[in-house]
Design a protein around this motif. Sequence first.
Motif, PDB file in Angstrom:
ATOM      1  N   GLN A 109      -9.121   0.339   5.470  1.00  0.00           N
ATOM      2  CA  GLN A 109      -9.917  -0.227   4.389  1.00  0.00           C
ATOM      3  C   GLN A 109      -9.255  -1.394   3.657  1.00  0.00           C
ATOM      4  O   GLN A 109      -9.881  -1.987   2.782  1.00  0.00           O
ATOM      5  CB  GLN A 109     -10.233   0.874   3.373  1.00  0.00           C
ATOM      6  CG  GLN A 109     -11.057   1.988   3.972  1.00  0.00           C
ATOM      7  CD  GLN A 109     -11.460   3.007   2.941  1.00  0.00           C
ATOM      8  OE1 GLN A 109     -11.238   2.826   1.755  1.00  0.00           O
ATOM      9  NE2 GLN A 109     -12.070   4.075   3.394  1.00  0.00           N
ATOM     10  N   ALA A 110      -8.035  -1.727   3.977  1.00  0.00           N
ATOM     11  CA  ALA A 110      -7.316  -2.736   3.194  1.00  0.00           C
ATOM     12  C   ALA A 110      -7.518  -4.166   3.679  1.00  0.00           C
ATOM     13  O   ALA A 110      -7.194  -5.107   2.965  1.00  0.00           O
ATOM     14  CB  ALA A 110      -5.815  -2.418   3.195  1.00  0.00           C
ATOM     15  N   ASN A 116      -9.006  -7.602   4.192  1.00  0.00           N
ATOM     16  CA  ASN A 116     -10.016  -8.463   3.589  1.00  0.00           C
ATOM     17  C   ASN A 116     -10.249  -9.621   4.558  1.00  0.00           C
ATOM     18  O   ASN A 116      -9.417 -10.511   4.685  1.00  0.00           O
ATOM     19  CB  ASN A 116      -9.536  -8.969   2.229  1.00  0.00           C
ATOM     20  CG  ASN A 116     -10.609  -9.716   1.473  1.00  0.00           C
ATOM     21  OD1 ASN A 116     -11.570 -10.206   2.059  1.00  0.00           O
ATOM     22  ND2 ASN A 116     -10.437  -9.789   0.169  1.00  0.00           N
ATOM     23  N   SER A 162      -5.604  -6.732   1.122  1.00  0.00           N
ATOM     24  CA  SER A 162      -5.769  -6.735  -0.326  1.00  0.00           C
ATOM     25  C   SER A 162      -5.915  -5.283  -0.783  1.00  0.00           C
ATOM     26  O   SER A 162      -6.797  -4.558  -0.316  1.00  0.00           O
ATOM     27  CB  SER A 162      -6.977  -7.573  -0.747  1.00  0.00           C
ATOM     28  OG  SER A 162      -8.137  -6.828  -0.801  1.00  0.00           O
ATOM     29  N   LEU A 163      -5.010  -4.870  -1.662  1.00  0.00           N
ATOM     30  CA  LEU A 163      -4.984  -3.494  -2.156  1.00  0.00           C
ATOM     31  C   LEU A 163      -5.483  -3.460  -3.596  1.00  0.00           C
ATOM     32  O   LEU A 163      -4.785  -3.878  -4.515  1.00  0.00           O
ATOM     33  CB  LEU A 163      -3.557  -2.928  -2.105  1.00  0.00           C
ATOM     34  CG  LEU A 163      -2.942  -2.780  -0.721  1.00  0.00           C
ATOM     35  CD1 LEU A 163      -1.484  -2.376  -0.832  1.00  0.00           C
ATOM     36  CD2 LEU A 163      -3.719  -1.762   0.091  1.00  0.00           C
ATOM     37  N   SER A 164      -6.693  -2.973  -3.784  1.00  0.00           N
ATOM     38  CA  SER A 164      -7.215  -2.827  -5.144  1.00  0.00           C
ATOM     39  C   SER A 164      -6.628  -1.567  -5.766  1.00  0.00           C
ATOM     40  O   SER A 164      -6.073  -0.709  -5.075  1.00  0.00           O
ATOM     41  CB  SER A 164      -8.745  -2.744  -5.117  1.00  0.00           C
ATOM     42  OG  SER A 164      -9.135  -1.550  -4.456  1.00  0.00           O
ATOM     43  N   ASN A 165      -6.759  -1.453  -7.078  1.00  0.00           N
ATOM     44  CA  ASN A 165      -6.250  -0.264  -7.765  1.00  0.00           C
ATOM     45  C   ASN A 165      -6.975   1.000  -7.307  1.00  0.00           C
ATOM     46  O   ASN A 165      -6.371   2.056  -7.161  1.00  0.00           O
ATOM     47  CB  ASN A 165      -6.375  -0.427  -9.285  1.00  0.00           C
ATOM     48  CG  ASN A 165      -5.373  -1.420  -9.837  1.00  0.00           C
ATOM     49  OD1 ASN A 165      -4.336  -1.658  -9.225  1.00  0.00           O
ATOM     50  ND2 ASN A 165      -5.687  -2.004 -10.975  1.00  0.00           N
ATOM     51  N   ALA A 166      -8.282   0.876  -7.079  1.00  0.00           N
ATOM     52  CA  ALA A 166      -9.053   2.040  -6.615  1.00  0.00           C
ATOM     53  C   ALA A 166      -8.593   2.483  -5.230  1.00  0.00           C
ATOM     54  O   ALA A 166      -8.460   3.682  -4.968  1.00  0.00           O
ATOM     55  CB  ALA A 166     -10.539   1.695  -6.596  1.00  0.00           C
ATOM     56  N   LEU A 167      -8.338   1.527  -4.331  1.00  0.00           N
ATOM     57  CA  LEU A 167      -7.871   1.865  -2.984  1.00  0.00           C
ATOM     58  C   LEU A 167      -6.484   2.493  -3.032  1.00  0.00           C
ATOM     59  O   LEU A 167      -6.201   3.449  -2.304  1.00  0.00           O
ATOM     60  CB  LEU A 167      -7.879   0.630  -2.093  1.00  0.00           C
ATOM     61  CG  LEU A 167      -7.444   0.840  -0.643  1.00  0.00           C
ATOM     62  CD1 LEU A 167      -8.348   1.871   0.033  1.00  0.00           C
ATOM     63  CD2 LEU A 167      -7.438  -0.461   0.111  1.00  0.00           C
ATOM     64  N   GLN A 168      -5.597   1.981  -3.894  1.00  0.00           N
ATOM     65  CA  GLN A 168      -4.266   2.576  -4.031  1.00  0.00           C
ATOM     66  C   GLN A 168      -4.353   4.004  -4.560  1.00  0.00           C
ATOM     67  O   GLN A 168      -3.658   4.897  -4.077  1.00  0.00           O
ATOM     68  CB  GLN A 168      -3.392   1.722  -4.950  1.00  0.00           C
ATOM     69  CG  GLN A 168      -2.914   0.445  -4.311  1.00  0.00           C
ATOM     70  CD  GLN A 168      -1.926  -0.288  -5.201  1.00  0.00           C
ATOM     71  OE1 GLN A 168      -1.551   0.180  -6.259  1.00  0.00           O
ATOM     72  NE2 GLN A 168      -1.496  -1.445  -4.751  1.00  0.00           N
ATOM     73  N   THR A 169      -5.228   4.232  -5.539  1.00  0.00           N
ATOM     74  CA  THR A 169      -5.397   5.581  -6.093  1.00  0.00           C
ATOM     75  C   THR A 169      -5.940   6.527  -5.033  1.00  0.00           C
ATOM     76  O   THR A 169      -5.456   7.658  -4.894  1.00  0.00           O
ATOM     77  CB  THR A 169      -6.339   5.544  -7.306  1.00  0.00           C
ATOM     78  OG1 THR A 169      -5.796   4.655  -8.287  1.00  0.00           O
ATOM     79  CG2 THR A 169      -6.511   6.920  -7.910  1.00  0.00           C
ATOM     80  N   GLN A 170      -6.938   6.082  -4.265  1.00  0.00           N
ATOM     81  CA  GLN A 170      -7.489   6.923  -3.210  1.00  0.00           C
ATOM     82  C   GLN A 170      -6.443   7.224  -2.131  1.00  0.00           C
ATOM     83  O   GLN A 170      -6.361   8.345  -1.635  1.00  0.00           O
ATOM     84  CB  GLN A 170      -8.707   6.255  -2.578  1.00  0.00           C
ATOM     85  CG  GLN A 170      -9.923   6.240  -3.461  1.00  0.00           C
ATOM     86  CD  GLN A 170     -11.089   5.497  -2.816  1.00  0.00           C
ATOM     87  OE1 GLN A 170     -10.907   4.734  -1.868  1.00  0.00           O
ATOM     88  NE2 GLN A 170     -12.285   5.722  -3.339  1.00  0.00           N
TER      89      GLN A 170
END
Length: 159
Positions: free
Chosen positions: A61-62, A64, A71-79
Amino acid sequence: MRLHAYKQPQRQQGLALVEFTLVLPILLLLVLAFGEFGRMLYQYNVLLQASRDAGRFVASQAWNSTLGEVSLSNALQTQTKNVAAYGVPSQTGSPVVSGLTTGMVEVAAVGADHVRVTITYNFCPVIGSGNCTGSIPSFFGSQIALSIPLVATTVMRAL
């Protein structure tokens, strides 16, 4: 000719019991040490599998495609941290290893097309103090810490 039965001298009768009591603590210590070592290897294997699962999750999912990089969004890092700690993207259920939290998981981009998931966990042996903050006194001066850091790292290419 007479056959004489072999008779042990009176001095030797309790020797086996004395030797057994001297060797028993050493044998018990070795058995417990092997058990703890096996438990540590098992927990390391579980942590390594959790980092691989989280690495697969974030690698899928990372990427882009518009930017051509990870690109690592905060939501993706949390998941991803939840996948590493609990096995699922949402923070539900019990941790894969007792005491594992999302704070022990690090998710980072490596270069333009790779992601890295690192889990740092302190293994606490059953033998010794229960909170793993103590240490065992040594005969040679410094004390021996009870906790052993286990680090499981996985690097994968983003898809």
